[in-house]
Design a protein around this motif. Structure first.
Motif, PDB file in Angstrom:
ATOM      1  N   LEU A   5       0.833  -1.204   0.000  1.00 15.54           N
ATOM      2  CA  LEU A   5       0.000   0.000   0.000  1.00 15.54           C
ATOM      3  C   LEU A   5       0.864   1.249   0.000  1.00 15.54           C
ATOM      4  O   LEU A   5       1.974   1.250   0.547  1.00 15.54           O
ATOM      5  CB  LEU A   5      -0.909   0.012   1.239  1.00 15.54           C
ATOM      6  CG  LEU A   5      -1.934  -1.112   1.368  1.00 15.54           C
ATOM      7  CD1 LEU A   5      -2.691  -0.984   2.678  1.00 15.54           C
ATOM      8  CD2 LEU A   5      -2.907  -1.106   0.200  1.00 15.54           C
ATOM      9  N   LYS A   9      -2.406   5.847   1.490  1.00 12.50           N
ATOM     10  CA  LYS A   9      -3.508   4.945   1.801  1.00 12.50           C
ATOM     11  C   LYS A   9      -3.349   4.355   3.209  1.00 12.50           C
ATOM     12  O   LYS A   9      -4.323   4.199   3.937  1.00 12.50           O
ATOM     13  CB  LYS A   9      -3.566   3.821   0.760  1.00 12.50           C
ATOM     14  CG  LYS A   9      -4.721   2.851   0.945  1.00 12.50           C
ATOM     15  CD  LYS A   9      -6.066   3.573   0.873  1.00 12.50           C
ATOM     16  CE  LYS A   9      -6.350   4.129  -0.501  1.00 12.50           C
ATOM     17  NZ  LYS A   9      -7.707   4.742  -0.593  1.00 12.50           N
ATOM     18  N   VAL A 207     -10.919  -0.736   0.197  1.00 13.85           N
ATOM     19  CA  VAL A 207      -9.723  -1.346  -0.401  1.00 13.85           C
ATOM     20  C   VAL A 207      -9.972  -2.823  -0.674  1.00 13.85           C
ATOM     21  O   VAL A 207      -9.594  -3.349  -1.721  1.00 13.85           O
ATOM     22  CB  VAL A 207      -8.508  -1.158   0.528  1.00 13.85           C
ATOM     23  CG1 VAL A 207      -7.297  -1.951   0.013  1.00 13.85           C
ATOM     24  CG2 VAL A 207      -8.137   0.315   0.644  1.00 13.85           C
ATOM     25  N   GLN A 210     -12.166  -3.148  -3.752  1.00  9.23           N
ATOM     26  CA  GLN A 210     -11.442  -2.769  -4.962  1.00  9.23           C
ATOM     27  C   GLN A 210     -10.477  -3.876  -5.389  1.00  9.23           C
ATOM     28  O   GLN A 210     -10.427  -4.243  -6.563  1.00  9.23           O
ATOM     29  CB  GLN A 210     -10.677  -1.477  -4.723  1.00  9.23           C
ATOM     30  CG  GLN A 210      -9.907  -0.982  -5.949  1.00  9.23           C
ATOM     31  CD  GLN A 210      -9.188   0.319  -5.673  1.00  9.23           C
ATOM     32  OE1 GLN A 210      -9.406   0.956  -4.654  1.00  9.23           O
ATOM     33  NE2 GLN A 210      -8.315   0.710  -6.581  1.00  9.23           N
TER      34      GLN A 210
END
Length: 231
Positions: A5, A9, A207, A210
């Protein structure tokens, strides 16, 4: 599955200031509230004594300290939760990790001791124990972690084979060594489990969705069969 990440984020997922769930964690039970109220009262008394000693020269400072001390019972959960968040935010690298629950077992752990006096006046030390659920989570690479949390009735729905997702922290850019990990999210149950709610849950769930969509599209493209050319 392990996905690195970005720092941006990561700082969204583990916030600087306490979330509602983190505030509730440090708010605690009635005994915790009473302890904080006692600290507030003692602090205010000390400040009033300082007011008498210092006289009229520090009225503004005394008033400010009095307000801060008097409201300690209210703002201290934010302070302690933010301090705990900062311990994790110090790690330079993080990743989204998805595994499966391999094993579930219960334990009864010692979490503290309580001193009481019996009818004969003898000091008695009682052990405070708590039932806890333990999850062993692993992935296809063989990497495993063991996650523990106080047992709750809603955890009955957890079963081996379910997907569990969490954040892992490392000091190495390639995440070769995992130093810490957070509480876990079980998407199929929309359930969070862990000792402390480190994650900004709505951001982490986004997240998760996604990455799940990206992986599904990748598998679809990989498995797509090309049609033979028409003659």
């Amino acid at each position: 599955m392990l996905v690195s990440l970005t720092r941006e984020k990561f700082e969204q997922i583990i916030p600087l200031i306490a979330t509602g769930a983190q505030y509730a964690y440090y708010w605690g039970k009635w005994q915790d509230l009473l302890n904080r109220l006692l600290i507030s009262v003692v602090a205010v008394v000390v400040i009033l004594i300082l007011d008498v000693v210092l006289g009229q020269g520090a009225q503004a400072l005394i008033l400010l300290l009095g307000v801060i001390a008097g409201l300690y019972w209210l703002w201290s959960p934010i302070y302690w939760a933010s301090l705990r968040n900062n311990q994790y935010r110090r790690f330079p690298y993080s990743g989204f990790w998805r595994g499966r629950i391999l094993e579930i077992f219960l334990t009864e752990d010692l979490i503290g001791e309580e001193e009481t006096v019996n009818q004969r006046g003898d000091l008695v030390i009682n052990e405070i124990r708590e039932r806890r659920i333990n999850l062993v989570i692993g992935d296809e690479t063989g990497f495993e972690i063991e996650l523990q949390a106080p047992l709750q009735r809603l955890y009955k729905a957890i079963a081996p084979g379910q997907i569990a997702e969490l954040l892992v922290l490392s000091r190495q850019p390639n995440l070769a060594k995992i130093d810490k990990f957070t509480d876990a999210y079980i998407p199929s149950l929309n359930l969070w489990i862990g000792e402390y709610p480190y994650l900004q849950r709505d951001v982490f769930a986004e997240v998760s969705r996604q990455l799940g969509s990206d992986r599904s599209r990748a598998n679809l493209n990989k498995n797509r069969v090309r049609k033979p050319p028409m003659k």
